[in-house]
Design an enzyme around this catalytic site. Structure first.
Site, PDB file in Angstrom:
ATOM      1  N   ARG A   1       0.803  -1.224   0.000  1.00  0.00           N
ATOM      2  CA  ARG A   1       0.000   0.000   0.000  1.00  0.00           C
ATOM      3  C   ARG A   1       0.836   1.273   0.000  1.00  0.00           C
ATOM      4  O   ARG A   1       0.565   2.200  -0.764  1.00  0.00           O
ATOM      5  CB  ARG A   1      -0.928   0.039   1.237  1.00  0.00           C
ATOM      6  CG  ARG A   1      -2.228  -0.668   1.054  1.00  0.00           C
ATOM      7  CD  ARG A   1      -2.687  -1.240   2.365  1.00  0.00           C
ATOM      8  NE  ARG A   1      -1.780  -2.327   2.702  1.00  0.00           N
ATOM      9  CZ  ARG A   1      -1.952  -3.596   2.315  1.00  0.00           C
ATOM     10  NH1 ARG A   1      -3.032  -3.925   1.669  1.00  0.00           N
ATOM     11  NH2 ARG A   1      -1.071  -4.532   2.598  1.00  0.00           N
ATOM     12  N   THR A   2       1.814   1.347   0.874  1.00  0.00           N
ATOM     13  CA  THR A   2       2.528   2.616   1.009  1.00  0.00           C
ATOM     14  C   THR A   2       3.265   2.955  -0.285  1.00  0.00           C
ATOM     15  O   THR A   2       3.127   4.043  -0.835  1.00  0.00           O
ATOM     16  CB  THR A   2       3.491   2.567   2.210  1.00  0.00           C
ATOM     17  OG1 THR A   2       2.730   2.208   3.363  1.00  0.00           O
ATOM     18  CG2 THR A   2       4.163   3.902   2.445  1.00  0.00           C
TER      19      THR A   2
ATOM     20  N   HIS B   1       5.545   6.065  11.387  1.00  0.00           N
ATOM     21  CA  HIS B   1       5.003   5.918  10.028  1.00  0.00           C
ATOM     22  C   HIS B   1       4.018   7.083   9.821  1.00  0.00           C
ATOM     23  O   HIS B   1       2.806   6.886   9.781  1.00  0.00           O
ATOM     24  CB  HIS B   1       4.306   4.560   9.922  1.00  0.00           C
ATOM     25  CG  HIS B   1       3.951   4.123   8.538  1.00  0.00           C
ATOM     26  ND1 HIS B   1       3.993   4.956   7.432  1.00  0.00           N
ATOM     27  CD2 HIS B   1       3.520   2.911   8.071  1.00  0.00           C
ATOM     28  CE1 HIS B   1       3.608   4.273   6.363  1.00  0.00           C
ATOM     29  NE2 HIS B   1       3.325   3.039   6.730  1.00  0.00           N
TER      30      HIS B   1
HETATM   31  C1  NCD Z   1       2.070  -0.988   8.052  1.00  0.00           C
HETATM   32  C2  NCD Z   1       3.578  -0.816   8.139  1.00  0.00           C
HETATM   33  O1  NCD Z   1       4.288  -1.061   7.165  1.00  0.00           O
HETATM   34  O2  NCD Z   1       3.997  -0.407   9.212  1.00  0.00           O
HETATM   35  N1  NCD Z   1       1.616  -1.173   6.739  1.00  0.00           N
HETATM   36  C3  NCD Z   1       1.290  -0.083   5.996  1.00  0.00           C
HETATM   37  O3  NCD Z   1       2.130   0.762   5.730  1.00  0.00           O
HETATM   38  N2  NCD Z   1       0.019   0.075   5.635  1.00  0.00           N
HETATM   39  C4  NCD Z   1       1.525  -1.975   8.995  1.00  0.00           C
HETATM   40  C5  NCD Z   1       2.045  -3.378   8.973  1.00  0.00           C
HETATM   41  O4  NCD Z   1       2.943  -3.742   8.201  1.00  0.00           O
HETATM   42  O5  NCD Z   1       1.531  -4.175   9.763  1.00  0.00           O
END
Ligand code: NCD
Length: 307
Positions: free
Chosen positions: A54-55, A132
């Site tokens: 996603r990111t 994050h």
């Molecule tokens: C998260 C991360 O990478 O910290 N994912 C994200 O960016 N949506 C959460 C996770 O990996 O559990």
């Protein structure tokens, strides 16, 4: 005046409530079609030293949708780190190729270090178990869309609160908005004491629970669920002791009340049953989709394409 121009986005600790409102309101404007081409002629580097779906993809989609260009790597094995180049040297090089860089790295503090050598804005897309921030920006936007406010919400924050960087950032933000926070986790995965003492110093009220059912009479607005961060455990046995220890299903929602909205940064493993997806309480896929306009707004602000 845009206070984001040329700024690094490393930690929620560096942000004010006004900054967070700016992100939320500009994201809303993007969704109504404003700021088209806000990244025209801008080049964004996307440097992912750790896995991501996603990111990374929502950042890259955000750049393309706003008329910019994006380059980088999704696998550090394809970069010169493999040849022994230092992280600082890589960053010092890439800073000359782009107008802003997005970095995810397994080591806490990596994004801060990058911001010290880069001459363009650095956006932290996750540094180890630390922070994050852009996940929190899209979380806040999703909460605002759902509730029409950010202040005075009651939120259960659940799962791996020790290693989960999303919840570390989110906790800082929700404290700014005077949320009532209930931290729900197995005892070994509690929120780090540095964060809890920070909250106490600021006079923020919070409670801790070990299971979500304990919040049954609390009328939670939000239950924010997270995955156990398997990759951060030093000892595999420590992970095995807590793995598969909790699961949200329709009966949890019935216990918490129909008002509760279920959020999750994703990916999920088994902590939310798929039967929850079809309920009006589940907003985690909307949340994931809000990653694109939120990151369009942020990149537009830091590169000056949005004022
Ligand atoms: C998260 C991360 O990478 O910290 N994912 C994200 O960016 N949506 C959460 C996770 O990996 O559990």
């Amino acid at each position: 005046m845009n206070s984001f121009k040329d700024r690094d986005m490393i930690s929620l600790r560096d942000m004010t409530i006004d900054d967070l409102w700016t992100i939320v309101s500009r994201t809303g404007e993007i969704k109504t079609g404003k700021h088209r081409d806000c990244l025209k002629d801008k080049t964004i580097a996307s440097l992912f030293f750790e896995p991501s779906t996603r990111t990374r993809l929502s950042f890259e989609s955000a750049v393309v949708k706003s008329g910019g260009s994006v380059f980088g790597f999704a696998d550090p094995g394809s970069s010169s780190q493999k040849k022994g180049e230092s992280f600082s040297d890589s960053i010092r090089t890439v800073t000359g190729y782009c107008d802003a860089m997005v970095i995810r790295h397994p080591v806490e503090g990596a994004a801060r270090l990058a911001s010290e050598v880069a001459t363009v804005p650095v956006i932290n897309a996750g540094d180890g178990a630390n922070q994050h921030p852009t996940q929190t920006f899209l979380d806040l936007f999703t909460i605002y869309e759902e509730f029409g406010r950010l202040k005075n919400l009651k939120i259960g924050i659940m799962g791996d609160l020790k290693y989960g960087r999303t919840v570390h950032s989110l906790t800082h933000a929700m404290a700014l908005f005077d949320a009532e926070m209930i931290f729900i986790s197995p005892p070994s995965l509690k929120m780090p004491s540095t964060i809890l003492s920070d909250l106490s110093e600021k006079g923020v009220s919070f409670r801790t629970l070990i299971a979500p059912e304990g919040a049954a009479d609390m009328n939670l607005d939000i239950l924010y669920v997270t995955r156990i961060q398997k990759e951060r455990f030093g000892d595999p046995q420590e992970y095995k002791n807590v793995a598969h220890g909790y699961r949200i299903d329709k009966s949890t929602i019935a216990a918490l009340g129909e008002q509760v909205r279920i959020m999750h940064p994703l990916p999920r493993v088994d902590e939310i049953a798929e039967e929850v997806d079809e309920t009006p309480n589940a907003i985690y896929f909307t949340q994931a989709h809000n990653g694109v306009p939120t990151r369009q707004a942020l990149l537009g602000l830091v590169t000056g394409g949005i004022n």
